[in-house]
Design a protein around this motif. Sequence first.
Motif, short mmCIF file in Angstrom:
data_model
loop_
_atom_site.label_atom_id
_atom_site.label_comp_id
_atom_site.label_asym_id
_atom_site.label_seq_id
_atom_site.Cartn_x
_atom_site.Cartn_y
_atom_site.Cartn_z
N GLN A 37 0.88 -1.28 0.08
CA GLN A 37 -0.06 -0.09 -0.05
C GLN A 37 1.07 1.32 0.12
O GLN A 37 0.63 2.28 -0.66
CB GLN A 37 -0.80 0.04 1.33
CG GLN A 37 -2.00 0.99 1.27
CD GLN A 37 -3.02 0.88 2.30
OE1 GLN A 37 -2.54 0.53 3.36
NE2 GLN A 37 -4.34 1.01 2.06
N LEU A 38 2.08 1.13 0.95
CA LEU A 38 2.97 2.46 0.71
C LEU A 38 3.48 2.66 -0.34
O LEU A 38 3.69 3.75 -0.88
CB LEU A 38 3.74 2.15 2.06
CG LEU A 38 3.02 2.24 3.61
CD1 LEU A 38 4.32 1.89 4.45
CD2 LEU A 38 2.67 3.66 3.77
N ALA A 39 4.12 1.49 -1.01
CA ALA A 39 4.65 1.47 -2.38
C ALA A 39 3.94 2.02 -3.31
O ALA A 39 4.31 2.96 -4.07
CB ALA A 39 5.11 0.20 -2.77
N LEU A 40 2.51 1.58 -3.32
CA LEU A 40 1.73 2.11 -4.39
C LEU A 40 1.31 3.58 -4.27
O LEU A 40 1.23 4.37 -5.21
CB LEU A 40 0.34 1.58 -4.44
CG LEU A 40 0.25 -0.07 -4.95
CD1 LEU A 40 -1.06 -0.85 -4.53
CD2 LEU A 40 0.56 0.03 -6.39
N GLU A 41 1.52 4.08 -2.98
CA GLU A 41 1.24 5.61 -2.95
C GLU A 41 2.16 6.38 -2.99
O GLU A 41 2.16 7.75 -3.62
CB GLU A 41 0.65 5.67 -1.09
CG GLU A 41 -0.56 5.31 -0.74
CD GLU A 41 -0.82 5.56 0.33
OE1 GLU A 41 0.18 5.52 1.22
OE2 GLU A 41 -1.90 5.84 0.80
N TYR A 45 3.63 2.33 -11.15
CA TYR A 45 3.99 1.11 -11.68
C TYR A 45 3.22 0.94 -13.01
O TYR A 45 2.08 1.42 -12.94
CB TYR A 45 3.73 -0.27 -10.77
CG TYR A 45 4.71 0.06 -9.39
CD1 TYR A 45 6.14 -0.36 -9.20
CD2 TYR A 45 4.26 0.49 -8.20
CE1 TYR A 45 6.77 -0.41 -8.13
CE2 TYR A 45 5.01 0.64 -7.17
CZ TYR A 45 6.33 0.20 -7.14
OH TYR A 45 7.08 0.30 -6.24
N ALA A 46 3.54 0.16 -13.74
CA ALA A 46 2.98 -0.36 -15.06
C ALA A 46 1.96 -1.59 -14.91
O ALA A 46 0.80 -1.69 -15.39
CB ALA A 46 3.85 -0.79 -16.13
N LEU A 47 2.16 -2.51 -13.66
CA LEU A 47 1.44 -3.38 -13.21
C LEU A 47 1.74 -4.13 -11.79
O LEU A 47 3.06 -3.79 -11.41
CB LEU A 47 1.48 -4.66 -14.52
CG LEU A 47 0.79 -5.77 -14.26
CD1 LEU A 47 0.47 -6.50 -15.73
CD2 LEU A 47 1.52 -7.05 -13.55
N MET A 48 0.80 -4.82 -11.25
CA MET A 48 1.03 -5.30 -9.86
C MET A 48 0.63 -6.76 -10.08
O MET A 48 -0.32 -7.25 -10.65
CB MET A 48 0.24 -4.80 -8.86
CG MET A 48 0.11 -5.37 -7.28
SD MET A 48 -0.20 -4.23 -6.03
CE MET A 48 -1.99 -4.19 -6.59
N LEU A 62 -6.25 -4.90 -0.12
CA LEU A 62 -5.33 -4.09 -1.04
C LEU A 62 -5.90 -3.73 -2.15
O LEU A 62 -5.91 -2.48 -2.66
CB LEU A 62 -4.12 -4.96 -0.99
CG LEU A 62 -3.06 -3.95 -1.82
CD1 LEU A 62 -2.73 -2.72 -1.02
CD2 LEU A 62 -1.73 -4.75 -2.19
N LEU A 63 -6.60 -4.72 -3.10
CA LEU A 63 -6.84 -4.56 -4.40
C LEU A 63 -8.16 -3.63 -3.96
O LEU A 63 -8.54 -2.63 -5.04
CB LEU A 63 -7.33 -5.80 -5.13
CG LEU A 63 -7.96 -6.00 -6.18
CD1 LEU A 63 -7.23 -5.02 -7.31
CD2 LEU A 63 -8.26 -7.23 -6.73
N GLY A 70 -9.51 4.77 -7.06
CA GLY A 70 -9.59 5.11 -8.50
C GLY A 70 -8.35 4.68 -9.39
O GLY A 70 -8.39 4.90 -10.30
N GLY A 71 -7.74 4.04 -8.60
CA GLY A 71 -6.51 3.43 -9.46
C GLY A 71 -6.90 2.35 -10.56
O GLY A 71 -7.64 1.41 -10.12
#
Length: 223
Positions: A37-41, A45-48, A62-63, A70-71
């Motif tokens: 979650q912290l990394a996404l903030e 990234y192109a994909l997880m 998390l999803l 809105g991601g």
Amino acid sequence: MRLLLVEDDSLLGDGIRVGLRQAGYTVDWCKDGRAAQLALEAESYALMVLDIGLPQLSGLDLLKWLRHKGGDLPVMILTARDTVADRVKGLDSGADDYLVKPFDLEELAARIRALLRRHGGRAVPLICHERLTLDPAAHTITLDDQAVDLSPREFAVLQALLENAGHVLSRESLEQSLYGWGDEVESNAVEVHIHHLRRKLGATLIRTIRGVGYVIEKKKEPA
């Protein structure tokens, strides 16, 4: 191209990270949902690639958090839960694809390429631009049907510019897609890659927009 891997199994996670790096991706790896979650903030990234059974915060939670904010990041779920109900729950929570463990790394890489292709609005696997043809699966580039030898990061820069033809990409956005956690980035790294690409593919292919970034002009449609 930079991916986020979220997997708490150290052995499996290390194997996936190595395999995806060999396929040409930059991979950041988190072992729990809160760290992801912290990394996404903090990063782009192109994909997880996402495991469901995670400590701290489950993969599905998390999803759901990502989609609620809105991601639209493409998400590939990896899980040992192989019932139809589990697959439906994952897809309905916002996943784009679902792969059951154990799986083959080549299939994972192929599914990632397909997700990235669809997310970019591209139906065909090859990226063609005038005299150039880039093959993301084979990791090859040809100019006038002749193979051109590019380093992995030169290839990544070219792919990013071709996939965003007509749009200017800043040096910062290119750096972020090329380098992951722990990678040392020299201040002029992107400029060096651009210089090498121009030398190998022609000086006019990539335009510098001073103070903004770099662009490959979109192909002109025939009249």
